[in-house]
Design a protein around this motif. Structure first.
Motif, mmCIF file in Angstrom:
data_model
loop_
_atom_site.group_PDB
_atom_site.id
_atom_site.type_symbol
_atom_site.label_atom_id
_atom_site.label_comp_id
_atom_site.label_asym_id
_atom_site.label_seq_id
_atom_site.Cartn_x
_atom_site.Cartn_y
_atom_site.Cartn_z
ATOM 1 N N THR A 1 0.830 -1.195 0.000
ATOM 2 C CA THR A 1 0.000 0.000 0.000
ATOM 3 C C THR A 1 0.868 1.249 0.000
ATOM 4 O O THR A 1 0.616 2.194 -0.757
ATOM 5 C CB THR A 1 -0.935 0.013 1.224
ATOM 6 N N PHE A 2 1.891 1.278 0.828
ATOM 7 C CA PHE A 2 2.788 2.432 0.896
ATOM 8 C C PHE A 2 3.518 2.630 -0.426
ATOM 9 O O PHE A 2 3.651 3.757 -0.905
ATOM 10 C CB PHE A 2 3.783 2.270 2.042
ATOM 11 N N ASP A 3 3.990 1.533 -1.036
ATOM 12 C CA ASP A 3 4.667 1.640 -2.330
ATOM 13 C C ASP A 3 3.728 2.215 -3.383
ATOM 14 O O ASP A 3 4.126 3.060 -4.194
ATOM 15 C CB ASP A 3 5.182 0.278 -2.785
ATOM 16 N N GLY A 4 2.486 1.782 -3.384
ATOM 17 C CA GLY A 4 1.499 2.321 -4.323
ATOM 18 C C GLY A 4 1.245 3.793 -4.086
ATOM 19 O O GLY A 4 1.104 4.578 -5.027
ATOM 20 N N PHE A 5 1.181 4.178 -2.820
ATOM 21 C CA PHE A 5 0.975 5.584 -2.472
ATOM 22 C C PHE A 5 2.137 6.436 -2.958
ATOM 23 O O PHE A 5 1.937 7.507 -3.549
ATOM 24 C CB PHE A 5 0.809 5.722 -0.955
ATOM 25 N N VAL A 6 3.358 5.967 -2.747
ATOM 26 C CA VAL A 6 4.539 6.714 -3.181
ATOM 27 C C VAL A 6 4.555 6.853 -4.700
ATOM 28 O O VAL A 6 4.849 7.925 -5.236
ATOM 29 C CB VAL A 6 5.835 6.052 -2.657
ATOM 30 N N LYS A 7 4.219 5.786 -5.413
ATOM 31 C CA LYS A 7 4.168 5.851 -6.874
ATOM 32 C C LYS A 7 3.102 6.836 -7.335
ATOM 33 O O LYS A 7 3.325 7.612 -8.273
ATOM 34 C CB LYS A 7 3.891 4.470 -7.465
ATOM 35 N N ALA A 8 1.935 6.814 -6.710
ATOM 36 C CA ALA A 8 0.852 7.719 -7.086
ATOM 37 C C ALA A 8 1.254 9.172 -6.851
ATOM 38 O O ALA A 8 0.995 10.043 -7.690
ATOM 39 C CB ALA A 8 -0.422 7.383 -6.306
ATOM 40 N N VAL A 9 1.878 9.446 -5.721
ATOM 41 C CA VAL A 9 2.315 10.814 -5.424
ATOM 42 C C VAL A 9 3.382 11.252 -6.412
ATOM 43 O O VAL A 9 3.357 12.379 -6.921
ATOM 44 C CB VAL A 9 2.821 10.927 -3.962
ATOM 45 N N THR A 10 4.327 10.367 -6.728
ATOM 46 C CA THR A 10 5.392 10.693 -7.674
ATOM 47 C C THR A 10 4.809 11.037 -9.044
ATOM 48 O O THR A 10 5.173 12.060 -9.639
ATOM 49 C CB THR A 10 6.377 9.512 -7.800
ATOM 50 N N TRP A 11 3.908 10.201 -9.554
ATOM 51 C CA TRP A 11 3.308 10.468 -10.858
ATOM 52 C C TRP A 11 2.456 11.727 -10.830
ATOM 53 O O TRP A 11 2.423 12.484 -11.814
ATOM 54 C CB TRP A 11 2.492 9.274 -11.334
ATOM 55 N N SER A 12 1.774 11.975 -9.730
ATOM 56 C CA SER A 12 0.972 13.191 -9.615
ATOM 57 C C SER A 12 1.849 14.430 -9.691
ATOM 58 O O SER A 12 1.508 15.397 -10.376
ATOM 59 C CB SER A 12 0.190 13.201 -8.303
ATOM 60 N N VAL A 13 2.976 14.406 -9.005
ATOM 61 C CA VAL A 13 3.894 15.548 -9.026
ATOM 62 C C VAL A 13 4.444 15.755 -10.432
ATOM 63 O O VAL A 13 4.532 16.895 -10.919
ATOM 64 C CB VAL A 13 5.033 15.364 -7.995
ATOM 65 N N VAL A 14 4.802 14.668 -11.114
ATOM 66 C CA VAL A 14 5.316 14.776 -12.482
ATOM 67 C C VAL A 14 4.258 15.399 -13.397
ATOM 68 O O VAL A 14 4.560 16.298 -14.196
ATOM 69 C CB VAL A 14 5.760 13.395 -13.007
ATOM 70 N N VAL A 15 3.024 14.946 -13.295
ATOM 71 C CA VAL A 15 1.947 15.487 -14.128
ATOM 72 C C VAL A 15 1.701 16.958 -13.808
ATOM 73 O O VAL A 15 1.547 17.786 -14.723
ATOM 74 C CB VAL A 15 0.654 14.652 -13.955
ATOM 75 N N ILE A 16 1.677 17.311 -12.540
ATOM 76 C CA ILE A 16 1.437 18.698 -12.147
ATOM 77 C C ILE A 16 2.546 19.606 -12.675
ATOM 78 O O ILE A 16 2.271 20.684 -13.219
ATOM 79 C CB ILE A 16 1.303 18.816 -10.609
ATOM 80 N N ILE A 17 3.785 19.183 -12.537
ATOM 81 C CA ILE A 17 4.901 19.986 -13.051
ATOM 82 C C ILE A 17 4.799 20.106 -14.571
ATOM 83 O O ILE A 17 5.022 21.187 -15.135
ATOM 84 C CB ILE A 17 6.255 19.397 -12.612
ATOM 85 N N GLY A 18 4.458 19.021 -15.240
ATOM 86 C CA GLY A 18 4.278 19.063 -16.692
ATOM 87 C C GLY A 18 3.191 20.042 -17.108
ATOM 88 O O GLY A 18 3.367 20.807 -18.062
ATOM 89 N N VAL A 19 2.076 20.027 -16.410
ATOM 90 C CA VAL A 19 0.978 20.955 -16.714
ATOM 91 C C VAL A 19 1.429 22.391 -16.482
ATOM 92 O O VAL A 19 1.151 23.287 -17.306
ATOM 93 C CB VAL A 19 -0.276 20.612 -15.868
ATOM 94 N N LEU A 20 2.124 22.647 -15.399
ATOM 95 C CA LEU A 20 2.596 24.007 -15.119
ATOM 96 C C LEU A 20 3.583 24.496 -16.174
ATOM 97 O O LEU A 20 3.536 25.646 -16.599
ATOM 98 C CB LEU A 20 3.226 24.069 -13.726
#
Length: 50
Positions: free
Chosen positions: A23-42
């Motif tokens: 569960t923690f590994d999935g959470f870390v992956k989700a947060v990492t991808w979210s940050v990448v997408v947010i930075i890309g959008v910005l």
């Protein structure tokens, strides 16, 4: 009134935590991808509006 409720003795390091680790590994992956997408959008917004 006294109730006889006993808890199991806690022994450090004996609990199976594989589910929590997955569960923690999935959470870390989700947060990492979210940050990448947010930075890309910005960056995209900055380029388009610039």
């Amino acid at each position: 009134m006294k109730e006889d409720t006993q808890m199991a003795d806690h022994k450090h390091g004996e609990m199976d935590i594989q589910v929590q680790e997955k569960t923690f590994d999935g959470f870390v992956k989700a947060v990492t991808w979210s940050v990448v997408v947010i930075i890309g959008v910005l960056v995209f917004i900055a380029i388009v509006n610039g």
